[in-house]
Design an enzyme around this catalytic site. Structure first.
Site, short mmCIF file in Angstrom:
data_model
loop_
_atom_site.label_atom_id
_atom_site.label_comp_id
_atom_site.label_asym_id
_atom_site.label_seq_id
_atom_site.Cartn_x
_atom_site.Cartn_y
_atom_site.Cartn_z
N SER A 77 0.74 40.64 -35.22
CA SER A 77 -0.39 40.50 -34.30
C SER A 77 -1.25 39.33 -34.81
O SER A 77 -1.06 38.89 -35.96
CB SER A 77 -1.21 41.79 -34.33
N ASP A 89 2.83 39.26 -31.57
CA ASP A 89 2.47 40.48 -30.84
C ASP A 89 1.01 40.38 -30.35
O ASP A 89 0.13 40.03 -31.14
CB ASP A 89 2.63 41.64 -31.84
N HIS A 90 0.78 40.69 -29.07
CA HIS A 90 -0.58 40.70 -28.51
C HIS A 90 -1.37 39.41 -28.70
O HIS A 90 -2.54 39.44 -29.10
CB HIS A 90 -1.40 41.87 -29.08
N GLU A 104 1.55 41.10 -20.35
CA GLU A 104 0.89 42.41 -20.19
C GLU A 104 -0.38 42.19 -19.38
O GLU A 104 -1.13 41.25 -19.64
CB GLU A 104 0.57 42.94 -21.60
N HIS A 141 5.24 49.42 -25.57
CA HIS A 141 4.35 49.40 -26.74
C HIS A 141 4.02 50.83 -27.14
O HIS A 141 4.34 51.78 -26.42
CB HIS A 141 3.06 48.63 -26.41
N GLY A 142 3.36 50.97 -28.29
CA GLY A 142 2.91 52.30 -28.72
C GLY A 142 4.06 53.21 -29.11
O GLY A 142 4.03 54.41 -28.85
N GLY A 143 5.08 52.66 -29.77
CA GLY A 143 6.30 53.42 -30.08
C GLY A 143 6.16 54.53 -31.11
O GLY A 143 7.10 55.28 -31.33
N ASN A 198 7.91 48.71 -29.48
CA ASN A 198 7.06 48.29 -30.61
C ASN A 198 6.66 49.49 -31.46
O ASN A 198 6.22 50.52 -30.93
CB ASN A 198 5.77 47.68 -30.07
N ASN A 257 4.39 50.45 -35.04
CA ASN A 257 3.52 49.99 -36.11
C ASN A 257 2.93 51.18 -36.89
O ASN A 257 3.19 51.34 -38.09
CB ASN A 257 2.40 49.11 -35.53
P1 13P Z 1 2.11 52.06 -32.45
O1 13P Z 1 1.05 51.73 -33.46
O2 13P Z 1 1.76 53.21 -31.58
O3 13P Z 1 3.45 52.19 -33.09
O4 13P Z 1 2.21 50.80 -31.46
C1 13P Z 1 2.55 49.52 -31.96
C2 13P Z 1 2.52 48.46 -30.92
O5 13P Z 1 2.65 48.73 -29.74
C3 13P Z 1 2.33 47.08 -31.36
O6 13P Z 1 2.23 46.19 -30.30
#
Ligand code: 13P
Length: 284
Positions: A47, A79-80, A131, A209-211, A231, A233
């Site tokens: 990011s 990322d982002h 996005e 995202h938000g995996g 994704n 993190n």
């Molecule tokens: P998480 O923190 O939920 O795994 O999401 C990571 C993400 O989407 C990075 O762009």
């Protein structure tokens, strides 16, 4: 073009590439160890905050040196990215893939910026993701309570179609309940909405995202509906931090490299679980 090759493969063979965030050598090491163990292509992503810490050129050199050593395909992703000049700088620095996050920008303005960035990236053979709906939550502070997000903030398929057609981006990142971060309750996806998005933009790659913390069943369904990149993190950050904290509480050792092994191993385990769940093992 490595990114195109593996996105196409994921699309045809119905698996998803894991996109793993990193801001230091140890996390990159953990991701690459996992990918090597399972013979999986991967994205390593940073990011803007992670880039500020790691350095833009250093992110390129570090990932390329791991790639040369292991022969594992590593797709490096910004990322982002929100600011056009930072996204262009990543393209110029040698990233393979960039993500334009227009979630906080008025829609028509995001289309204009997305179109310009798409042209810029494509000229250099770089894939671009877009996005338009801010993906809520955070991968930064670890709180139990999940934010109460109204479905009104979820992606409108018609807007997604307009954005994709007018910008010619390669990948679309929708918001269908996939909050960033991990909470005491698992996250559920609005799979009907995801299917609607798939049907309205059938020739665009889909990114999730938000995996972290999404129930496995939803992840598998999302892949069967066309998600080709996921994704991750928070789960890695938690594994790293908790393990490091425990190790430090129990040692008098001061040689950094000696007590970094355990956090690397625990982070690697998270990445291996995700690669297995996403089905990208053995897909090199
Ligand atoms: P998480 O923190 O939920 O795994 O999401 C990571 C993400 O989407 C990075 O762009």
């Amino acid at each position: 073009m490595k990114a195109k090759k593996y996105f196409e493969k994921a699309n045809k063979e119905r698996f998803a590439l894991g996109a793993f965030n990193a801001s230091n050598l140890e996390t990159i090491q953990a991701i690459v160890n996992a990918a090597k163990n399972l013979s999986s292509p991967i994205l390593i992503e940073c990011s803007p905050g992670e880039i500020n810490y790691l350095g833009l050129q250093r992110a390129v050199h570090l990932t390329r040196s791991f790639e040369e050593e292991t022969q594992i395909p590593i797709i490096l992703n910004l990322d982002h990215g929100e600011q056009p000049e930072k996204i262009k700088a990543a393209v110029d620095a040698g990233f393979d893939y960039v993500h334009y996050d227009g979630g906080k920008t008025p829609f028509e303005e995001a289309i204009k910026i997305g179109r310009e960035l798409s042209k810029y990236a494509h000229k250099k053979g770089v894939l671009i993701e877009g996005e338009i709906d801010h993906i809520e939550g955070s991968s930064s502070d670890h709180t139990d309570e999940s934010p109460n997000v109204s479905k009104d903030l979820y992606t409108d398929p018609k807007k997604a179609k307009k954005f994709v057609e007018e910008t010619e981006i390669d990948t679309f990142a929708s918001f269908v309940g996939n909050l960033h971060g991990i909470y005491s309750e698992n996250k559920h996806l609005d799979l009907n909405l995801l299917e609607e998005i798939r049907n309205i933009i059938p020739h665009t790659y889909l990114s999730l995202h938000g995996g972290s913390g999404i129930i496995e069943q939803d992840i598998k369904k999302a892949i069967s509906y066309g998600i080709v990149k996921i994704n991750v993190n928070s789960e890695m950050r938690i594994a790293f931090k908790m393990t490091l904290q425990e190790v430090l509480n129990n040692t008098k050792e001061i040689a950094l490299y000696k007590f970094m092994q355990k956090p690397i191993q625990e982070t690697q385990k998270v990445v291996e679980q995700k690669i297995t769940l996403f089905g990208s093992g053995g897909k090199i």
